[in-house]
Design a protein around this motif. Sequence first.
Motif, PDB file in Angstrom:
ATOM      1  N   ALA A  40       0.856  -1.182   0.000  1.00  0.00           N
ATOM      2  CA  ALA A  40       0.000   0.000   0.000  1.00  0.00           C
ATOM      3  C   ALA A  40       0.888   1.226   0.000  1.00  0.00           C
ATOM      4  O   ALA A  40       1.823   1.346   0.801  1.00  0.00           O
ATOM      5  CB  ALA A  40      -0.909  -0.006   1.233  1.00  0.00           C
ATOM      6  N   ALA A  41       0.626   2.166  -0.906  1.00  0.00           N
ATOM      7  CA  ALA A  41       1.460   3.360  -1.039  1.00  0.00           C
ATOM      8  C   ALA A  41       1.460   4.182   0.248  1.00  0.00           C
ATOM      9  O   ALA A  41       0.444   4.257   0.960  1.00  0.00           O
ATOM     10  CB  ALA A  41       0.966   4.210  -2.197  1.00  0.00           C
ATOM     11  N   MET A  42       2.592   4.784   0.549  1.00  0.00           N
ATOM     12  CA  MET A  42       2.711   5.601   1.751  1.00  0.00           C
ATOM     13  C   MET A  42       1.763   6.794   1.682  1.00  0.00           C
ATOM     14  O   MET A  42       1.669   7.482   0.660  1.00  0.00           O
ATOM     15  CB  MET A  42       4.155   6.081   1.923  1.00  0.00           C
ATOM     16  N   ALA A  43       1.045   7.011   2.765  1.00  0.00           N
ATOM     17  CA  ALA A  43       0.147   8.150   2.891  1.00  0.00           C
ATOM     18  C   ALA A  43       0.679   9.085   3.963  1.00  0.00           C
ATOM     19  O   ALA A  43       1.305   8.640   4.934  1.00  0.00           O
ATOM     20  CB  ALA A  43      -1.267   7.682   3.248  1.00  0.00           C
ATOM     21  N   PHE A  44       0.434  10.378   3.795  1.00  0.00           N
ATOM     22  CA  PHE A  44       0.922  11.390   4.729  1.00  0.00           C
ATOM     23  C   PHE A  44      -0.248  12.134   5.346  1.00  0.00           C
ATOM     24  O   PHE A  44      -1.143  12.604   4.640  1.00  0.00           O
ATOM     25  CB  PHE A  44       1.848  12.376   4.012  1.00  0.00           C
ATOM     26  N   THR A  45      -0.247  12.212   6.666  1.00  0.00           N
ATOM     27  CA  THR A  45      -1.304  12.904   7.394  1.00  0.00           C
ATOM     28  C   THR A  45      -0.671  13.834   8.418  1.00  0.00           C
ATOM     29  O   THR A  45       0.223  13.407   9.169  1.00  0.00           O
ATOM     30  CB  THR A  45      -2.219  11.903   8.139  1.00  0.00           C
ATOM     31  N   LEU A  46      -1.102  15.080   8.440  1.00  0.00           N
ATOM     32  CA  LEU A  46      -0.641  15.996   9.473  1.00  0.00           C
ATOM     33  C   LEU A  46      -1.540  15.822  10.692  1.00  0.00           C
ATOM     34  O   LEU A  46      -2.730  16.113  10.644  1.00  0.00           O
ATOM     35  CB  LEU A  46      -0.687  17.438   8.973  1.00  0.00           C
ATOM     36  N   GLU A  47      -0.972  15.273  11.756  1.00  0.00           N
ATOM     37  CA  GLU A  47      -1.733  14.956  12.959  1.00  0.00           C
ATOM     38  C   GLU A  47      -1.509  16.011  14.041  1.00  0.00           C
ATOM     39  O   GLU A  47      -0.415  16.573  14.158  1.00  0.00           O
ATOM     40  CB  GLU A  47      -1.312  13.588  13.509  1.00  0.00           C
ATOM     41  N   ARG A  48      -2.552  16.244  14.827  1.00  0.00           N
ATOM     42  CA  ARG A  48      -2.441  17.152  15.977  1.00  0.00           C
ATOM     43  C   ARG A  48      -2.897  16.413  17.226  1.00  0.00           C
ATOM     44  O   ARG A  48      -4.044  15.955  17.303  1.00  0.00           O
ATOM     45  CB  ARG A  48      -3.276  18.412  15.788  1.00  0.00           C
ATOM     46  N   GLY A  49      -2.007  16.282  18.191  1.00  0.00           N
ATOM     47  CA  GLY A  49      -2.331  15.609  19.431  1.00  0.00           C
ATOM     48  C   GLY A  49      -2.394  16.585  20.599  1.00  0.00           C
ATOM     49  O   GLY A  49      -2.543  17.794  20.410  1.00  0.00           O
ATOM     50  N   ALA A  50      -2.279  16.056  21.796  1.00  0.00           N
ATOM     51  CA  ALA A  50      -2.283  16.884  22.996  1.00  0.00           C
ATOM     52  C   ALA A  50      -0.996  17.711  23.060  1.00  0.00           C
ATOM     53  O   ALA A  50      -0.010  17.403  22.387  1.00  0.00           O
ATOM     54  CB  ALA A  50      -2.403  15.991  24.227  1.00  0.00           C
ATOM     55  N   PRO A  51      -0.983  18.765  23.875  1.00  0.00           N
ATOM     56  CA  PRO A  51       0.258  19.530  24.039  1.00  0.00           C
ATOM     57  C   PRO A  51       1.415  18.621  24.459  1.00  0.00           C
ATOM     58  O   PRO A  51       1.248  17.748  25.309  1.00  0.00           O
ATOM     59  CB  PRO A  51      -0.103  20.537  25.138  1.00  0.00           C
ATOM     60  N   ASP A  52       2.559  18.818  23.842  1.00  0.00           N
ATOM     61  CA  ASP A  52       3.783  18.052  24.131  1.00  0.00           C
ATOM     62  C   ASP A  52       3.647  16.567  23.777  1.00  0.00           C
ATOM     63  O   ASP A  52       4.434  15.737  24.257  1.00  0.00           O
ATOM     64  CB  ASP A  52       4.192  18.184  25.610  1.00  0.00           C
ATOM     65  N   ALA A  53       2.685  16.207  22.943  1.00  0.00           N
ATOM     66  CA  ALA A  53       2.482  14.794  22.605  1.00  0.00           C
ATOM     67  C   ALA A  53       3.709  14.191  21.943  1.00  0.00           C
ATOM     68  O   ALA A  53       4.041  13.018  22.168  1.00  0.00           O
ATOM     69  CB  ALA A  53       1.269  14.643  21.685  1.00  0.00           C
ATOM     70  N   CYS A  54       4.400  14.959  21.120  1.00  0.00           N
ATOM     71  CA  CYS A  54       5.570  14.432  20.408  1.00  0.00           C
ATOM     72  C   CYS A  54       6.866  15.054  20.910  1.00  0.00           C
ATOM     73  O   CYS A  54       7.880  15.068  20.210  1.00  0.00           O
ATOM     74  CB  CYS A  54       5.428  14.628  18.894  1.00  0.00           C
TER      75      CYS A  54
END
Length: 252
Positions: A40-54
Motif C-alpha cells: 500500500a502506497a505511503m500516505a501522509f497525514t498531518l496529525e495534531r495531538g495533545a500539548p507536548d504529545a511528540c
Amino acid sequence: MALRMVLPLHWSRTCPALALALALCATLAAATAEPTRPMAAMAFTLERGAPDACGTGCSEWIAAEGSVLAATPTDFAALLARLGETRPPVLVQSPGGTVEAAMAMGRLVRRAGLVVIVARTERSGALPAPALDGECHGACLYLLAAGTERAVAPGAIVTITPLDFPGPADAPFPPAMRSRLIAAGLMRVRAYLSEMGIDTQLADYLDGDRYEPFYPDRGLLELTGLITRDQPFGFGPTASQTGPPPRQRQDP
C-alpha cells in the motif's frame, strides 16, 4: 522481493555494461518490502495531538504510513509545499518499498530539515498520539537515515535488509552479474549515507553477498549514527533493541 525483469539475451552478450546498468536501475527500483506485507502506497497525514504529545512544545507531526513507492517523493514534496515554514517531525511506520524512491524522499526530508522517528501513530483515543511501537523495514531505513535528528520508539522494530539482485526466478542472474549489481548498488548507497552524515560502514551490512536481513541491536544503530536521540518524545530513554548478530550468508 526478487527482480522480475528479463533482459534480451543478445544485450547481455553484446552490451554487458548496458545490460548491467539497466538491471541495476530496475532492481534498485524493485520493492524491498517485507514479503508478506501488502504494498500500500505511503500516505501522509498531518496529525495534531495533545500539548507536548511528540516532545516538549510539539503537538503536531507528519504520520508517514505505508510503502515507499515511485510516486511517494512527489506526494511528499506536495505535502511540504502545503506546510510552508512549519517543520513538524515525521513519524514513519513502513514495511519498506523501493530503494531509489526512499533515497529521493530522504533527500527531501533532509532539505526540509525534518526530524524522523520510527513510531506508529495511535488513533484509538480522543486525540491521536505517538505510540511506543512501530516498524521500519527494508527501504524505510533510508528514510530514518535522512532525519536531521533520528530516533526509534521504545518498542519499535527496525530491520536491515541487504541489497540482493537474484534476477527472475525462472532465469536467475549468473553469480558474477549478481555480485556486480550488488557492488554497483552499494556504491550508490554509500554515497547516499555519506550525504546524510551516516557512517558508511553501515553499507557493509547491506551487502547481499555477505549478509542476510537482520534486526540490528541499538548499539549498531547508535554506532552508525542511525539513532541520534535517546528520548524521541520526552518519555525517557528508549529500550535497547536486542536481536541476533548479523548472519553471514551461507551459499548452498
